[in-house]
Design a protein around this motif. Sequence first.
Motif, PDB file in Angstrom:
ATOM      1  N   MET A  46       0.841  -1.201   0.000  1.00  0.00           N
ATOM      2  CA  MET A  46       0.000   0.000   0.000  1.00  0.00           C
ATOM      3  C   MET A  46       0.876   1.251   0.000  1.00  0.00           C
ATOM      4  O   MET A  46       1.815   1.374   0.771  1.00  0.00           O
ATOM      5  CB  MET A  46      -0.938   0.031   1.200  1.00  0.00           C
ATOM      6  CG  MET A  46      -1.952   1.159   1.106  1.00  0.00           C
ATOM      7  SD  MET A  46      -3.164   1.150   2.437  1.00  0.00           S
ATOM      8  CE  MET A  46      -4.068  -0.334   2.057  1.00  0.00           C
ATOM      9  N   SER A  47       0.549   2.149  -0.898  1.00  0.00           N
ATOM     10  CA  SER A  47       1.305   3.383  -1.079  1.00  0.00           C
ATOM     11  C   SER A  47       0.340   4.534  -1.284  1.00  0.00           C
ATOM     12  O   SER A  47      -0.852   4.330  -1.491  1.00  0.00           O
ATOM     13  CB  SER A  47       2.217   3.252  -2.306  1.00  0.00           C
ATOM     14  OG  SER A  47       3.118   2.185  -2.143  1.00  0.00           O
ATOM     15  N   GLN A  48       0.890   5.740  -1.253  1.00  0.00           N
ATOM     16  CA  GLN A  48       0.091   6.940  -1.477  1.00  0.00           C
ATOM     17  C   GLN A  48       0.234   7.340  -2.941  1.00  0.00           C
ATOM     18  O   GLN A  48       1.352   7.490  -3.440  1.00  0.00           O
ATOM     19  CB  GLN A  48       0.580   8.071  -0.579  1.00  0.00           C
ATOM     20  CG  GLN A  48      -0.227   9.331  -0.665  1.00  0.00           C
ATOM     21  CD  GLN A  48      -1.605   9.180  -0.032  1.00  0.00           C
ATOM     22  OE1 GLN A  48      -1.755   8.525   0.986  1.00  0.00           O
ATOM     23  NE2 GLN A  48      -2.594   9.785  -0.640  1.00  0.00           N
ATOM     24  N   LEU A  49      -0.881   7.508  -3.622  1.00  0.00           N
ATOM     25  CA  LEU A  49      -0.881   8.004  -4.990  1.00  0.00           C
ATOM     26  C   LEU A  49      -0.846   9.530  -4.917  1.00  0.00           C
ATOM     27  O   LEU A  49      -1.839  10.166  -4.573  1.00  0.00           O
ATOM     28  CB  LEU A  49      -2.125   7.515  -5.732  1.00  0.00           C
ATOM     29  CG  LEU A  49      -2.247   7.902  -7.189  1.00  0.00           C
ATOM     30  CD1 LEU A  49      -1.103   7.298  -8.011  1.00  0.00           C
ATOM     31  CD2 LEU A  49      -3.587   7.454  -7.739  1.00  0.00           C
ATOM     32  N   VAL A  50       0.316  10.111  -5.188  1.00  0.00           N
ATOM     33  CA  VAL A  50       0.497  11.560  -5.098  1.00  0.00           C
ATOM     34  C   VAL A  50      -0.113  12.247  -6.315  1.00  0.00           C
ATOM     35  O   VAL A  50      -0.776  13.270  -6.197  1.00  0.00           O
ATOM     36  CB  VAL A  50       1.997  11.906  -4.957  1.00  0.00           C
ATOM     37  CG1 VAL A  50       2.218  13.408  -4.957  1.00  0.00           C
ATOM     38  CG2 VAL A  50       2.570  11.268  -3.697  1.00  0.00           C
ATOM     39  N   GLU A  67     -11.928   3.650   3.010  1.00  0.00           N
ATOM     40  CA  GLU A  67     -11.268   4.774   3.686  1.00  0.00           C
ATOM     41  C   GLU A  67      -9.879   5.016   3.109  1.00  0.00           C
ATOM     42  O   GLU A  67      -9.443   6.160   2.945  1.00  0.00           O
ATOM     43  CB  GLU A  67     -11.141   4.515   5.192  1.00  0.00           C
ATOM     44  CG  GLU A  67     -12.448   4.278   5.912  1.00  0.00           C
ATOM     45  CD  GLU A  67     -12.947   2.826   5.804  1.00  0.00           C
ATOM     46  OE1 GLU A  67     -12.133   1.898   5.644  1.00  0.00           O
ATOM     47  OE2 GLU A  67     -14.168   2.632   5.872  1.00  0.00           O
ATOM     48  N   ASP A  68      -9.152   3.929   2.824  1.00  0.00           N
ATOM     49  CA  ASP A  68      -7.810   4.059   2.242  1.00  0.00           C
ATOM     50  C   ASP A  68      -7.890   4.685   0.855  1.00  0.00           C
ATOM     51  O   ASP A  68      -7.134   5.611   0.538  1.00  0.00           O
ATOM     52  CB  ASP A  68      -7.123   2.690   2.150  1.00  0.00           C
ATOM     53  CG  ASP A  68      -6.883   2.058   3.501  1.00  0.00           C
ATOM     54  OD1 ASP A  68      -6.603   2.793   4.472  1.00  0.00           O
ATOM     55  OD2 ASP A  68      -6.980   0.823   3.598  1.00  0.00           O
ATOM     56  N   ALA A  69      -8.791   4.183   0.039  1.00  0.00           N
ATOM     57  CA  ALA A  69      -8.946   4.718  -1.316  1.00  0.00           C
ATOM     58  C   ALA A  69      -9.341   6.190  -1.271  1.00  0.00           C
ATOM     59  O   ALA A  69      -8.846   7.002  -2.063  1.00  0.00           O
ATOM     60  CB  ALA A  69      -9.976   3.901  -2.082  1.00  0.00           C
ATOM     61  N   ALA A  70     -10.199   6.564  -0.327  1.00  0.00           N
ATOM     62  CA  ALA A  70     -10.627   7.957  -0.181  1.00  0.00           C
ATOM     63  C   ALA A  70      -9.465   8.865   0.193  1.00  0.00           C
ATOM     64  O   ALA A  70      -9.465  10.053  -0.129  1.00  0.00           O
ATOM     65  CB  ALA A  70     -11.746   8.063   0.855  1.00  0.00           C
ATOM     66  N   GLU A  71      -8.465   8.309   0.885  1.00  0.00           N
ATOM     67  CA  GLU A  71      -7.271   9.071   1.264  1.00  0.00           C
ATOM     68  C   GLU A  71      -6.205   9.058   0.169  1.00  0.00           C
ATOM     69  O   GLU A  71      -5.101   9.569   0.367  1.00  0.00           O
ATOM     70  CB  GLU A  71      -6.683   8.498   2.552  1.00  0.00           C
ATOM     71  CG  GLU A  71      -7.560   8.703   3.771  1.00  0.00           C
ATOM     72  CD  GLU A  71      -7.018   8.009   5.009  1.00  0.00           C
ATOM     73  OE1 GLU A  71      -5.902   7.429   4.957  1.00  0.00           O
ATOM     74  OE2 GLU A  71      -7.716   8.031   6.041  1.00  0.00           O
ATOM     75  N   GLY A  72      -6.496   8.443  -0.968  1.00  0.00           N
ATOM     76  CA  GLY A  72      -5.554   8.429  -2.080  1.00  0.00           C
ATOM     77  C   GLY A  72      -4.552   7.303  -2.035  1.00  0.00           C
ATOM     78  O   GLY A  72      -3.550   7.336  -2.747  1.00  0.00           O
TER      79      GLY A  72
END
Length: 100
Positions: A46-50, A67-72
């Motif tokens: 899992m990573s952050q899509l900037v 929730e994770d997808a909503a946070e990008g």
Amino acid sequence: MAYNVKIKNTPYHFTVDAGESLLQAALRQDIPVPWGCGGGVCGVCMSQLVSGTLSYPDGDPLALFEEDAAEGKCLLCVGYPQSDVVLEVPEMGENWEPFA
């Protein structure tokens, strides 16, 4: 079509060919991203899509909660880029050094 991927706060960048996941492309080019199951179940990658866009052709992965997808956040193992992408990989932060 190939897309370019940059991992923020690291010197790493790589290309993803058509039909290739982010994880497949990273491993093919010896980019030491974290991963576990390779199928969207464990969440190790899992990573952050900037910036950029991804798709999940096989549907929403089990380890990517709403929730994770909503946070990008995204999963490298089953994410397929639809544009150039910048990622922030927690395990590969500013003071990170690859294993020798």
